[in-house]
Design a protein around this motif. Structure first.
Motif, PDB file in Angstrom:
ATOM      1  N   TRP A 203      20.381  56.863  42.090  1.00 17.64           N
ATOM      2  CA  TRP A 203      21.156  56.716  42.862  1.00 17.64           C
ATOM      3  C   TRP A 203      22.218  56.019  42.417  1.00 17.64           C
ATOM      4  CZ3 TRP A 203      22.190  61.124  44.734  1.00 17.64           C
ATOM      5  CH2 TRP A 203      21.013  62.095  45.623  1.00 17.64           C
ATOM      6  N   HIS A 204      23.892  56.051  42.074  1.00 20.62           N
ATOM      7  CA  HIS A 204      24.899  54.743  41.268  1.00 20.62           C
ATOM      8  C   HIS A 204      25.663  54.178  42.749  1.00 20.62           C
ATOM      9  CE1 HIS A 204      24.924  56.220  37.276  1.00 20.62           C
ATOM     10  NE2 HIS A 204      24.629  57.665  37.716  1.00 20.62           N
ATOM     11  N   LEU A 205      25.052  55.470  44.026  1.00 22.29           N
ATOM     12  CA  LEU A 205      26.144  54.327  45.125  1.00 22.29           C
ATOM     13  C   LEU A 205      25.006  54.905  46.463  1.00 22.29           C
ATOM     14  CD1 LEU A 205      29.192  56.413  45.136  1.00 22.29           C
ATOM     15  CD2 LEU A 205      28.933  53.883  44.562  1.00 22.29           C
ATOM     16  N   GLY A 206      25.409  54.253  47.692  1.00 28.21           N
ATOM     17  CA  GLY A 206      24.215  54.231  48.805  1.00 28.21           C
ATOM     18  C   GLY A 206      25.068  55.211  49.832  1.00 28.21           C
ATOM     19  N   ALA A 207      24.458  55.737  51.113  1.00 29.27           N
ATOM     20  CA  ALA A 207      24.634  56.849  51.373  1.00 29.27           C
ATOM     21  C   ALA A 207      25.069  56.438  52.942  1.00 29.27           C
ATOM     22  CB  ALA A 207      25.047  57.655  50.619  1.00 29.27           C
ATOM     23  N   GLU A 208      24.968  56.366  54.285  1.00 27.04           N
ATOM     24  CA  GLU A 208      24.302  56.354  55.061  1.00 27.04           C
ATOM     25  C   GLU A 208      25.668  57.524  56.374  1.00 27.04           C
ATOM     26  OE1 GLU A 208      25.116  53.158  58.810  1.00 27.04           O
ATOM     27  OE2 GLU A 208      23.986  52.079  57.027  1.00 27.04           O
ATOM     28  N   THR A 209      24.481  58.667  57.234  1.00 23.54           N
ATOM     29  CA  THR A 209      25.715  58.903  57.905  1.00 23.54           C
ATOM     30  C   THR A 209      26.364  58.368  58.861  1.00 23.54           C
ATOM     31  OG1 THR A 209      23.797  59.104  59.927  1.00 23.54           O
ATOM     32  CG2 THR A 209      23.657  60.603  58.110  1.00 23.54           C
ATOM     33  N   ARG A 210      27.289  58.779  58.977  1.00 21.04           N
ATOM     34  CA  ARG A 210      28.430  58.137  59.989  1.00 21.04           C
ATOM     35  C   ARG A 210      28.214  58.716  60.938  1.00 21.04           C
ATOM     36  NH1 ARG A 210      32.419  54.180  58.247  1.00 21.04           N
ATOM     37  NH2 ARG A 210      31.531  53.082  56.832  1.00 21.04           N
ATOM     38  N   SER A 211      27.860  60.156  60.985  1.00 18.72           N
ATOM     39  CA  SER A 211      27.682  61.287  62.480  1.00 18.72           C
ATOM     40  C   SER A 211      26.571  61.693  62.158  1.00 18.72           C
ATOM     41  CB  SER A 211      29.136  61.592  62.845  1.00 18.72           C
ATOM     42  OG  SER A 211      29.572  62.648  62.133  1.00 18.72           O
ATOM     43  N   PRO A 212      26.315  62.803  63.331  1.00 19.03           N
ATOM     44  CA  PRO A 212      24.735  63.513  62.983  1.00 19.03           C
ATOM     45  C   PRO A 212      25.586  64.455  62.040  1.00 19.03           C
ATOM     46  CG  PRO A 212      25.472  63.157  65.624  1.00 19.03           C
ATOM     47  CD  PRO A 212      26.386  62.330  64.936  1.00 19.03           C
ATOM     48  N   VAL A 213      24.705  64.686  61.051  1.00 19.45           N
ATOM     49  CA  VAL A 213      25.330  65.331  60.467  1.00 19.45           C
ATOM     50  C   VAL A 213      24.072  66.922  59.882  1.00 19.45           C
ATOM     51  CG1 VAL A 213      25.084  65.295  57.647  1.00 19.45           C
ATOM     52  CG2 VAL A 213      26.156  63.364  58.379  1.00 19.45           C
ATOM     53  N   SER A 214      24.429  68.096  59.383  1.00 13.56           N
ATOM     54  CA  SER A 214      23.902  69.720  59.693  1.00 13.56           C
ATOM     55  C   SER A 214      24.687  69.357  57.595  1.00 13.56           C
ATOM     56  CB  SER A 214      24.192  70.118  59.812  1.00 13.56           C
ATOM     57  OG  SER A 214      23.788  71.585  59.726  1.00 13.56           O
ATOM     58  N   ALA A 215      23.473  69.956  57.081  1.00 16.78           N
ATOM     59  CA  ALA A 215      23.481  69.559  55.552  1.00 16.78           C
ATOM     60  C   ALA A 215      22.718  71.267  55.166  1.00 16.78           C
ATOM     61  CB  ALA A 215      23.414  68.921  55.301  1.00 16.78           C
ATOM     62  N   TRP A 216      22.883  71.860  54.158  1.00 14.68           N
ATOM     63  CA  TRP A 216      22.405  71.940  52.933  1.00 14.68           C
ATOM     64  C   TRP A 216      21.785  71.215  52.076  1.00 14.68           C
ATOM     65  CZ3 TRP A 216      27.280  74.775  53.431  1.00 14.68           C
ATOM     66  CH2 TRP A 216      26.796  76.290  54.225  1.00 14.68           C
ATOM     67  N   GLU A 217      20.533  71.000  52.080  1.00 13.61           N
ATOM     68  CA  GLU A 217      20.043  70.217  51.351  1.00 13.61           C
ATOM     69  C   GLU A 217      19.240  70.917  50.278  1.00 13.61           C
ATOM     70  OE1 GLU A 217      17.090  66.488  51.688  1.00 13.61           O
ATOM     71  OE2 GLU A 217      15.457  68.568  51.287  1.00 13.61           O
ATOM     72  N   PHE A 218      18.843  70.377  48.246  1.00 14.54           N
ATOM     73  CA  PHE A 218      18.473  71.073  47.343  1.00 14.54           C
ATOM     74  C   PHE A 218      17.867  70.521  46.710  1.00 14.54           C
ATOM     75  CE2 PHE A 218      23.044  72.500  48.537  1.00 14.54           C
ATOM     76  CZ  PHE A 218      23.112  74.024  48.635  1.00 14.54           C
ATOM     77  N   ASP A 219      16.672  70.627  45.875  1.00 12.34           N
ATOM     78  CA  ASP A 219      15.243  70.135  45.495  1.00 12.34           C
ATOM     79  C   ASP A 219      16.360  70.127  43.879  1.00 12.34           C
ATOM     80  OD1 ASP A 219      13.654  69.733  42.914  1.00 12.34           O
ATOM     81  OD2 ASP A 219      12.732  69.557  45.139  1.00 12.34           O
ATOM     82  N   ALA A 220      16.686  68.934  43.303  1.00 10.86           N
ATOM     83  CA  ALA A 220      17.465  69.210  42.222  1.00 10.86           C
ATOM     84  C   ALA A 220      16.370  69.559  41.353  1.00 10.86           C
ATOM     85  CB  ALA A 220      17.604  67.306  42.469  1.00 10.86           C
ATOM     86  N   GLY A 221      15.266  69.790  40.873  1.00 10.97           N
ATOM     87  CA  GLY A 221      14.220  70.197  39.803  1.00 10.97           C
ATOM     88  C   GLY A 221      14.279  71.034  40.064  1.00 10.97           C
ATOM     89  N   ALA A 222      14.479  71.580  40.988  1.00 11.01           N
ATOM     90  CA  ALA A 222      14.487  73.444  41.376  1.00 11.01           C
ATOM     91  C   ALA A 222      15.904  73.958  40.864  1.00 11.01           C
ATOM     92  CB  ALA A 222      13.986  73.734  43.204  1.00 11.01           C
ATOM     93  N   VAL A 223      16.464  73.472  41.406  1.00 10.02           N
ATOM     94  CA  VAL A 223      18.128  73.349  40.552  1.00 10.02           C
ATOM     95  C   VAL A 223      18.428  73.210  39.099  1.00 10.02           C
ATOM     96  CG1 VAL A 223      20.687  73.666  40.795  1.00 10.02           C
ATOM     97  CG2 VAL A 223      19.494  72.947  43.358  1.00 10.02           C
ATOM     98  N   SER A 224      18.141  72.015  38.703  1.00  9.11           N
ATOM     99  CA  SER A 224      17.485  71.927  36.925  1.00  9.11           C
ATOM    100  C   SER A 224      17.433  73.233  36.427  1.00  9.11           C
ATOM    101  CB  SER A 224      17.379  70.606  37.073  1.00  9.11           C
ATOM    102  OG  SER A 224      18.411  69.856  37.462  1.00  9.11           O
ATOM    103  N   ARG A 225      16.153  73.282  37.332  1.00  9.31           N
ATOM    104  CA  ARG A 225      15.019  74.345  36.171  1.00  9.31           C
ATOM    105  C   ARG A 225      15.772  76.120  36.384  1.00  9.31           C
ATOM    106  NH1 ARG A 225      11.478  71.262  38.790  1.00  9.31           N
ATOM    107  NH2 ARG A 225      10.459  72.733  40.542  1.00  9.31           N
ATOM    108  N   THR A 226      16.353  75.956  37.861  1.00 16.28           N
ATOM    109  CA  THR A 226      17.210  77.645  37.392  1.00 16.28           C
ATOM    110  C   THR A 226      18.057  77.318  36.571  1.00 16.28           C
ATOM    111  OG1 THR A 226      16.748  77.365  40.069  1.00 16.28           O
ATOM    112  CG2 THR A 226      18.862  79.246  38.936  1.00 16.28           C
ATOM    113  N   PHE A 227      19.005  76.796  36.032  1.00 10.65           N
ATOM    114  CA  PHE A 227      19.390  77.016  34.540  1.00 10.65           C
ATOM    115  C   PHE A 227      19.509  76.928  33.560  1.00 10.65           C
ATOM    116  CE2 PHE A 227      21.727  72.266  35.996  1.00 10.65           C
ATOM    117  CZ  PHE A 227      22.711  72.596  37.278  1.00 10.65           C
ATOM    118  N   ALA A 228      18.129  77.315  33.700  1.00 11.12           N
ATOM    119  CA  ALA A 228      17.600  77.381  32.236  1.00 11.12           C
ATOM    120  C   ALA A 228      16.875  78.380  31.880  1.00 11.12           C
ATOM    121  CB  ALA A 228      15.400  77.307  31.743  1.00 11.12           C
TER     122      ALA A 228
END
Length: 158
Positions: free
Chosen positions: A92-117
């Motif tokens: 990580w180049h920066l840090g991150a903190e939620t400012r309020s409750p957050v709902s998000a879609w999370e992605f496993d970076a390895g799975a996304v990278s493997r899909t690139f192939a």
């Protein structure tokens, strides 16, 4: 409800991807919720995932020696949170903190990278969208640091 059929409006990164690539990416998503005031990652930590914010906001910060963290940008709905997974050393180049409750879609970076192939057009489309985000973050960080350390208006420089 699966991420693919979620009724939340598409914004930000998702609208920049062609439908077939958006569908492929969303097939790799998992829905997550975080309360407010939670650290999601720290500068220098292993970047192995990323998020697209659905609701709420996340502050990105940089550690300034002797001064502590300084918020450089706030990510809201539709925003991509995390791009450091894309390039070695994948920290990580920066840090991150939620400012309020957050709902998000999370992605496993390895799975996304493997899909690139198996889907090089998908990989290129994602890399282009992420590169645009990197440019935006660099501009925001530069602007914030100039605000913090630039010449003060109203005071002549020696």
């Amino acid at each position: 409800m699966s991420p693919r059929t979620d009724p939340a409006p598409l914004t930000g990164m998702l609208t920049d991807l062609p439908v077939e690539h958006r569908d492929l990416l969303m097939g790799l998503a998992r829905e997550v919720d975080h309360p407010g005031r939670v650290r999601l990652f720290e500068e220098g930590g292993a970047a192995d995932r990323f998020w697209i914010v659905r609701t709420g906001s996340v502050a990105l910060d940089i550690q300034i020696p002797g001064r502590g963290p300084a918020v450089v940008e706030t990510i809201g709905p539709g925003g991509l949170l995390g791009w450091s997974w894309l390039c070695p050393p994948r920290e990580w180049h920066l840090g991150a903190e939620t400012r309020s409750p957050v709902s998000a879609w999370e992605f496993d970076a390895g799975a996304v990278s493997r899909t690139f192939a198996g889907h090089p057009e998908f990989g290129l489309a994602v890399v282009i969208v992420v590169a645009r985000t990197i440019g935006d973050r660099l501009r925001a960080t530069r602007t914030r640091l100039l605000d913090l350390y630039g010449p003060q208006t109203g005071h002549p420089m020696p």
